[in-house]
Design a protein around this motif. Structure first.
Motif, PDB file in Angstrom:
ATOM      1  N   HIS A   1       0.784  -1.260  -0.009  1.00 28.38           N
ATOM      2  CA  HIS A   1       0.047   0.147  -0.047  1.00 28.38           C
ATOM      3  C   HIS A   1       0.820   1.249  -0.004  1.00 28.38           C
ATOM      4  CE1 HIS A   1      -3.076   3.098   1.233  1.00 28.38           C
ATOM      5  NE2 HIS A   1      -2.315   3.305   2.265  1.00 28.38           N
ATOM      6  N   LEU A   2       1.860   1.218   0.868  1.00 28.42           N
ATOM      7  CA  LEU A   2       2.649   2.522   0.969  1.00 28.42           C
ATOM      8  C   LEU A   2       3.557   2.846  -0.486  1.00 28.42           C
ATOM      9  CD1 LEU A   2       4.182   2.244   4.574  1.00 28.42           C
ATOM     10  CD2 LEU A   2       2.379   3.556   3.784  1.00 28.42           C
TER      11      LEU A   2
ATOM     12  N   LEU B   1       7.234   7.918   5.189  1.00 28.45           N
ATOM     13  CA  LEU B   1       7.877   8.741   3.965  1.00 28.45           C
ATOM     14  C   LEU B   1       8.939   7.965   3.308  1.00 28.45           C
ATOM     15  CD1 LEU B   1       7.668  12.116   5.694  1.00 28.45           C
ATOM     16  CD2 LEU B   1       6.100  11.387   4.058  1.00 28.45           C
ATOM     17  N   ASN B   2       9.470   6.896   3.539  1.00 30.16           N
ATOM     18  CA  ASN B   2      10.421   5.973   2.769  1.00 30.16           C
ATOM     19  C   ASN B   2       9.529   4.766   2.385  1.00 30.16           C
ATOM     20  OD1 ASN B   2      12.518   4.997   1.782  1.00 30.16           O
ATOM     21  ND2 ASN B   2      13.696   5.144   3.703  1.00 30.16           N
ATOM     22  N   PRO B   3       8.962   4.712   1.382  1.00 28.54           N
ATOM     23  CA  PRO B   3       8.162   3.726   0.933  1.00 28.54           C
ATOM     24  C   PRO B   3       9.068   2.426   0.212  1.00 28.54           C
ATOM     25  CG  PRO B   3       8.137   5.118  -0.776  1.00 28.54           C
ATOM     26  CD  PRO B   3       8.601   5.934   0.435  1.00 28.54           C
TER      27      PRO B   3
ATOM     28  N   PHE C   1      -4.795   0.963   9.212  1.00 31.55           N
ATOM     29  CA  PHE C   1      -5.286   0.977   8.036  1.00 31.55           C
ATOM     30  C   PHE C   1      -6.940  -0.055   7.807  1.00 31.55           C
ATOM     31  CE2 PHE C   1      -1.013   1.138   7.830  1.00 31.55           C
ATOM     32  CZ  PHE C   1      -0.618   2.100   7.031  1.00 31.55           C
ATOM     33  N   THR C   2      -7.708   0.518   7.180  1.00 31.85           N
ATOM     34  CA  THR C   2      -8.749  -0.439   6.984  1.00 31.85           C
ATOM     35  C   THR C   2      -8.592  -0.944   5.370  1.00 31.85           C
ATOM     36  OG1 THR C   2     -10.251   1.540   6.166  1.00 31.85           O
ATOM     37  CG2 THR C   2     -10.416   0.731   8.536  1.00 31.85           C
TER      38      THR C   2
ATOM     39  N   ALA D   1      -3.683  -0.796  -3.268  1.00 26.90           N
ATOM     40  CA  ALA D   1      -3.368  -1.973  -2.709  1.00 26.90           C
ATOM     41  C   ALA D   1      -4.473  -2.669  -1.666  1.00 26.90           C
ATOM     42  CB  ALA D   1      -2.070  -2.197  -1.949  1.00 26.90           C
ATOM     43  N   GLY D   2      -5.725  -2.172  -1.763  1.00 30.51           N
ATOM     44  CA  GLY D   2      -6.722  -2.473  -0.935  1.00 30.51           C
ATOM     45  C   GLY D   2      -6.789  -2.043   0.488  1.00 30.51           C
ATOM     46  N   LEU D   3      -6.052  -1.225   0.751  1.00 29.37           N
ATOM     47  CA  LEU D   3      -6.088  -0.623   1.950  1.00 29.37           C
ATOM     48  C   LEU D   3      -6.187   0.881   2.081  1.00 29.37           C
ATOM     49  CD1 LEU D   3      -3.048  -2.208   3.784  1.00 29.37           C
ATOM     50  CD2 LEU D   3      -5.276  -2.968   3.922  1.00 29.37           C
TER      51      LEU D   3
END
Length: 202
Positions: free
Chosen positions: A31-32, A107-109, A147-148, A155-157
């Motif tokens: 997700h990130l 902030l660092n994916p 997250f939900t 990514a589904g979140l």
């Protein structure tokens, strides 16, 4: 549309089978990495219970802006390298390397979070809660992100917010709403006016 925060869902019946923790952590990482930009409304609550609102703008890698409501003289901006706290009321500027703040996880994916984060049981399989802290650098603080599951989000979140504890154990809670993903965001969004001079700084 402003939705109920994820914390409110904890009291609702859980109807979805829980996924293994390692799968959930990998999903958070995905997700990130799927977020190039995000804008959202936010509500911030500090350790004294003071509540302020504003708009958050994020652009990867490393850029973030907390634009507070009218009347609040504070601005927080990340420019990709440093996180800058500006208080215009006293003309004060403070800067920290992004990686040495709790927000470094967000902030660092590209960073593999498996070594610093673990899934916290929320009691509801619709919700993924992770707690992250660098064991080698406890002075960087820690962050708990919520997250939900949302098939329409990256990514589904969908990120509902976080609770950050800095090195002085100051607690800040951020709750998000009306998130919008991957729309164009100008780099100029992350410039700020230095109260110590008359020239803009980026």
């Amino acid at each position: 549309m402003i939705r109920s925060p994820a914390w409110a869902l904890l009291a609702a019946p859980a109807l979805i089978a829980a996924a293994p923790a390692n799968q959930d952590l990998a999903l958070v990482q995905k997700h990130l990495r799927s977020i190039q930009t995000m804008t959202a409304a936010f509500t911030q609550t500090d350790r004294n219970g003071k509540v302020v609102t504003g708009t958050l703008t994020l652009k990867q890698p490393g850029k973030i802006r907390f634009q507070y409501q009218k009347g609040v003289s504070i601005l927080i901006v990340g420019d990709g390298k440093a996180l800058t706290f500006i208080d215009y009321s006293v003309r004060q500027v403070q800067r920290w390397p992004i990686g040495s703040t709790p927000l470094g996880v967000l902030l660092n994916p590209d960073r593999d979070i498996a070594g610093i984060a673990h899934v916290v049981d929320s009691g509801d399989p619709r919700i993924i809660s992770i707690d992250a802290a660098d064991p080698k650098h406890p002075e960087y603080g820690r962050i708990n992100m919520v997250f939900t599951r949302d098939a329409a989000a990256p990514a589904g979140l969908r990120m509902e917010g976080w609770v950050a504890l800095d090195s002085q154990n100051n607690r800040t809670t951020i709750r998000l709403s009306d998130e919008r993903f991957n729309a164009p965001v100008s780099d100029g969004t992350f410039r700020w006016n230095d109260p110590r001079s008359k020239s803009p700084k980026g």
